[in-house]
Design an enzyme around this catalytic site. Sequence first.
Site, PDB file in Angstrom:
ATOM      1  N   ASN A 191       0.679  -1.280  -0.017  1.00 38.26           N
ATOM      2  CA  ASN A 191      -0.162   0.120   0.189  1.00 38.26           C
ATOM      3  C   ASN A 191       0.503   1.417   0.026  1.00 38.26           C
ATOM      4  O   ASN A 191       2.080   1.140   0.584  1.00 38.26           O
ATOM      5  CB  ASN A 191      -0.941   0.094   1.279  1.00 38.26           C
ATOM      6  CG  ASN A 191      -1.772  -1.070   1.143  1.00 38.26           C
ATOM      7  OD1 ASN A 191      -2.033  -1.912   0.171  1.00 38.26           O
ATOM      8  ND2 ASN A 191      -2.277  -1.381   2.286  1.00 38.26           N
TER       9      ASN A 191
ATOM     10  N   HIS B 153       5.782  -0.120  -2.499  1.00 43.93           N
ATOM     11  CA  HIS B 153       5.651   0.551  -3.691  1.00 43.93           C
ATOM     12  C   HIS B 153       5.673   1.957  -3.578  1.00 43.93           C
ATOM     13  O   HIS B 153       4.981   2.658  -4.191  1.00 43.93           O
ATOM     14  CB  HIS B 153       4.380   0.021  -4.289  1.00 43.93           C
ATOM     15  CG  HIS B 153       4.231  -1.390  -4.559  1.00 43.93           C
ATOM     16  ND1 HIS B 153       3.089  -2.130  -4.621  1.00 43.93           N
ATOM     17  CD2 HIS B 153       5.154  -2.191  -5.235  1.00 43.93           C
ATOM     18  CE1 HIS B 153       3.366  -3.250  -5.012  1.00 43.93           C
ATOM     19  NE2 HIS B 153       4.719  -3.418  -5.599  1.00 43.93           N
TER      20      HIS B 153
ATOM     21  N   ALA C 167     -10.120  -7.615   7.872  1.00 47.39           N
ATOM     22  CA  ALA C 167      -8.913  -7.590   8.527  1.00 47.39           C
ATOM     23  C   ALA C 167      -9.019  -6.728  10.194  1.00 47.39           C
ATOM     24  O   ALA C 167      -8.492  -6.953  10.906  1.00 47.39           O
ATOM     25  CB  ALA C 167      -7.847  -6.703   7.703  1.00 47.39           C
TER      26      ALA C 167
HETATM   27  C1  BV8 Z   1       8.178  -4.998 -11.985  1.00 41.78           C
HETATM   28  C2  BV8 Z   1       1.787   1.621  -6.497  1.00 41.78           C
HETATM   29  C3  BV8 Z   1      10.318  -5.505 -12.956  1.00 41.78           C
HETATM   30  C4  BV8 Z   1       1.088   2.556  -7.549  1.00 41.78           C
HETATM   31  C5  BV8 Z   1       1.382  -0.511  -7.268  1.00 41.78           C
HETATM   32  C6  BV8 Z   1       4.107  -6.481 -18.313  1.00 41.78           C
HETATM   33  C7  BV8 Z   1       5.024  -5.310 -18.357  1.00 41.78           C
HETATM   34  C8  BV8 Z   1       5.767  -4.972 -16.948  1.00 41.78           C
HETATM   35  C9  BV8 Z   1       5.631  -5.520 -15.875  1.00 41.78           C
HETATM   36  C10 BV8 Z   1       4.529  -6.752 -15.849  1.00 41.78           C
HETATM   37  C11 BV8 Z   1       3.947  -6.941 -17.059  1.00 41.78           C
HETATM   38  N1  BV8 Z   1       3.313  -8.309 -16.700  1.00 41.78           N
HETATM   39  C12 BV8 Z   1       3.278  -8.242 -15.284  1.00 41.78           C
HETATM   40  C13 BV8 Z   1       4.161  -7.638 -15.020  1.00 41.78           C
HETATM   41  C14 BV8 Z   1       4.759  -7.402 -13.514  1.00 41.78           C
HETATM   42  C15 BV8 Z   1       3.759  -6.571 -12.704  1.00 41.78           C
HETATM   43  C16 BV8 Z   1       2.640  -7.229 -12.079  1.00 41.78           C
HETATM   44  O1  BV8 Z   1       2.786  -7.896 -11.403  1.00 41.78           O
HETATM   45  N2  BV8 Z   1       1.415  -7.080 -12.876  1.00 41.78           N
HETATM   46  C17 BV8 Z   1       0.242  -7.631 -12.623  1.00 41.78           C
HETATM   47  C18 BV8 Z   1      -1.149  -6.776 -12.689  1.00 41.78           C
HETATM   48  C19 BV8 Z   1       0.054  -9.082 -13.196  1.00 41.78           C
HETATM   49  N3  BV8 Z   1       4.746  -5.848 -11.757  1.00 41.78           N
HETATM   50  C20 BV8 Z   1       5.375  -4.824 -11.981  1.00 41.78           C
HETATM   51  O2  BV8 Z   1       5.187  -4.024 -12.954  1.00 41.78           O
HETATM   52  C21 BV8 Z   1       6.128  -4.482 -10.773  1.00 41.78           C
HETATM   53  N4  BV8 Z   1       7.482  -4.182 -11.431  1.00 41.78           N
HETATM   54  O3  BV8 Z   1       7.634  -6.030 -12.344  1.00 41.78           O
HETATM   55  O4  BV8 Z   1       9.468  -4.609 -12.330  1.00 41.78           O
HETATM   56  C22 BV8 Z   1       9.748  -5.224 -14.511  1.00 41.78           C
HETATM   57  C23 BV8 Z   1      10.023  -4.141 -15.078  1.00 41.78           C
HETATM   58  C24 BV8 Z   1       9.715  -3.659 -16.354  1.00 41.78           C
HETATM   59  C25 BV8 Z   1       9.312  -4.820 -17.255  1.00 41.78           C
HETATM   60  C26 BV8 Z   1       9.031  -6.024 -16.562  1.00 41.78           C
HETATM   61  C27 BV8 Z   1       9.118  -6.335 -15.167  1.00 41.78           C
HETATM   62  C28 BV8 Z   1       5.816  -2.929 -10.224  1.00 41.78           C
HETATM   63  C29 BV8 Z   1       4.221  -3.400  -9.602  1.00 41.78           C
HETATM   64  C30 BV8 Z   1       4.059  -2.201  -8.498  1.00 41.78           C
HETATM   65  C31 BV8 Z   1       2.926  -1.335  -9.217  1.00 41.78           C
HETATM   66  N5  BV8 Z   1       2.392  -0.380  -8.291  1.00 41.78           N
HETATM   67  N6  BV8 Z   1       1.027   0.428  -6.361  1.00 41.78           N
HETATM   68  C32 BV8 Z   1      -0.126   3.089  -7.153  1.00 41.78           C
HETATM   69  O5  BV8 Z   1      -0.828   2.582  -6.191  1.00 41.78           O
HETATM   70  O6  BV8 Z   1      -0.784   4.059  -7.637  1.00 41.78           O
HETATM   71  S1  BV8 Z   1       0.522  -2.070  -7.312  1.00 41.78           S
HETATM   72  C33 BV8 Z   1      -0.828  -1.804  -6.621  1.00 41.78           C
HETATM   73  O7  BV8 Z   1      -1.822  -2.759  -6.981  1.00 41.78           O
HETATM   74  C34 BV8 Z   1      -0.755  -2.104  -5.360  1.00 41.78           C
HETATM   75  O8  BV8 Z   1       0.197  -1.716  -4.447  1.00 41.78           O
HETATM   76  C35 BV8 Z   1      -0.900  -3.682  -4.930  1.00 41.78           C
HETATM   77  O9  BV8 Z   1       0.408  -4.157  -5.051  1.00 41.78           O
HETATM   78  C36 BV8 Z   1      -1.949  -3.866  -6.227  1.00 41.78           C
HETATM   79  C37 BV8 Z   1      -3.015  -4.221  -5.646  1.00 41.78           C
HETATM   80  O10 BV8 Z   1      -3.230  -5.521  -5.228  1.00 41.78           O
HETATM   81  P1  BV8 Z   1      -3.877  -5.412  -3.769  1.00 41.78           P
HETATM   82  O11 BV8 Z   1      -2.966  -4.769  -2.652  1.00 41.78           O
HETATM   83  O12 BV8 Z   1      -3.833  -7.044  -3.272  1.00 41.78           O
HETATM   84  O13 BV8 Z   1      -5.275  -4.845  -3.761  1.00 41.78           O
HETATM   85  P2  BV8 Z   1      -6.430  -5.496  -4.691  1.00 41.78           P
HETATM   86  O14 BV8 Z   1      -7.577  -4.617  -4.629  1.00 41.78           O
HETATM   87  O15 BV8 Z   1      -6.071  -6.337  -5.858  1.00 41.78           O
HETATM   88  O16 BV8 Z   1      -7.180  -6.888  -3.505  1.00 41.78           O
HETATM   89  C38 BV8 Z   1      -7.614  -6.423  -2.358  1.00 41.78           C
HETATM   90  C39 BV8 Z   1      -7.636  -7.870  -1.708  1.00 41.78           C
HETATM   91  O17 BV8 Z   1      -8.180  -7.407  -0.178  1.00 41.78           O
HETATM   92  C40 BV8 Z   1      -8.699  -8.845  -2.082  1.00 41.78           C
HETATM   93  O18 BV8 Z   1      -8.213  -9.956  -2.150  1.00 41.78           O
HETATM   94  C41 BV8 Z   1      -9.772  -8.554  -1.278  1.00 41.78           C
HETATM   95  O19 BV8 Z   1     -10.550  -9.896  -1.066  1.00 41.78           O
HETATM   96  C42 BV8 Z   1      -9.215  -8.281   0.119  1.00 41.78           C
HETATM   97  N7  BV8 Z   1     -10.133  -7.380   1.016  1.00 41.78           N
HETATM   98  C43 BV8 Z   1     -10.963  -6.353   0.567  1.00 41.78           C
HETATM   99  N8  BV8 Z   1     -11.434  -5.871   1.829  1.00 41.78           N
HETATM  100  C44 BV8 Z   1     -10.874  -6.690   2.970  1.00 41.78           C
HETATM  101  C45 BV8 Z   1      -9.993  -7.661   2.307  1.00 41.78           C
HETATM  102  N9  BV8 Z   1      -9.270  -8.336   3.076  1.00 41.78           N
HETATM  103  C46 BV8 Z   1      -9.478  -8.438   4.711  1.00 41.78           C
HETATM  104  N10 BV8 Z   1     -10.337  -7.287   5.133  1.00 41.78           N
HETATM  105  C47 BV8 Z   1     -10.927  -6.478   4.155  1.00 41.78           C
HETATM  106  N11 BV8 Z   1     -11.916  -5.535   4.799  1.00 41.78           N
END
Ligand code: BV8
Length: 251
Positions: free
Chosen positions: A104, A131, A242
């Site tokens: 986060n 991040h 949570a």
């Molecule tokens: C990287 C900051 C090396 C910004 C974020 C193609 C090209 C380039 C890269 C990639 C590619 N394909 C894949 C990748 C890798 C990519 C990636 O993983 N993509 C995903 C979509 C497949 N990763 C990257 O790009 C990373 N860098 O790999 O560098 C590289 C470099 C160049 C080329 C290749 C590789 C960088 C990733 C960081 C991105 N920045 N945030 C901003 O916030 O604006 S990511 C952002 O999204 C968050 O920080 C977090 O990480 C993510 C969201 O995920 P969650 O936090 O899990 O949130 P979500 O809503 O998804 O889920 C919520 C969960 O909570 C659910 O399960 C729900 O059930 C639960 N929940 C809800 N309420 C509750 C609860 N649980 C408990 N209690 C509750 N009340």
Amino acid sequence: MSASVDIERARRLVGEARRVVALTGAGISAESGVPTFRDAGGLWRNYRPEELATPQAFARDPRTAWEWYDWRRSVLAGCAPNPGHRALARFFLARGAAGVVTQNVDGLHTRAAVEEAGNGPPEAALPVELHGAVGRDRCNRCEARFPAEPLGDALPRCDSCGGLRRPDVVLFGESLDGDVLARAYSLAERADLCLVVGTSAVVYPAAAVPLATLEAGGSLIEVNLEDTPLTRSATVALRGAAGEVLPALLG
Ligand code: BV8
Ligand code: ZN
């Protein structure tokens, strides 16, 4: 297995653990009113975060990208740490050993650490922010950091070199800071218990942090409303919010 049996089993694992690490995602901040990534796309026009939180978006249309972050900052201004953040902060403060790793960028773990520490040192509860932090700007050119300011008519520029500023967060397609990632993995590899809280576990390399604890022979407790790709690796999967589960688990 019933929820009460699960929570008792999980509490035993916590009690027996020598070193604990916690990986948190947007779900831990949901009860604070911070939209998760699954909602943000719906809540804000029709953009998907993977489209807006990218260097390409800032290059192509910096105004729209900045407006999204300015909107998120305005939402955050009205948010506070919830009982989940606080229970985690108190837990690590009591153990005196840091262990919070977060995806986060909302700064709520840091606020909970400082508030729960009172006059004491907050360090043990301060998070590794994989991040970055949306409450800071960074200069695109010279990397100078600045506190966030409300978006004005002109795009924000660096006071030192005049370069364009951007939020100090890691965008999709950008590499994480090597030292930050190394610190997260070091905590996870040395832990014998990993708490995975409120993450859909799809974004890498963050989602691989809990695997380091498992590979070192440790256990995994998942706190989420629903199953995720990590559920099948969990020693105990606690289904619930949570803000309710963490005080029961760690209190
Ligand atoms: C990287 C900051 C090396 C910004 C974020 C193609 C090209 C380039 C890269 C990639 C590619 N394909 C894949 C990748 C890798 C990519 C990636 O993983 N993509 C995903 C979509 C497949 N990763 C990257 O790009 C990373 N860098 O790999 O560098 C590289 C470099 C160049 C080329 C290749 C590789 C960088 C990733 C960081 C991105 N920045 N945030 C901003 O916030 O604006 S990511 C952002 O999204 C968050 O920080 C977090 O990480 C993510 C969201 O995920 P969650 O936090 O899990 O949130 P979500 O809503 O998804 O889920 C919520 C969960 O909570 C659910 O399960 C729900 O059930 C639960 N929940 C809800 N309420 C509750 C609860 N649980 C408990 N209690 C509750 N009340
Ligand atoms: Zn600059």
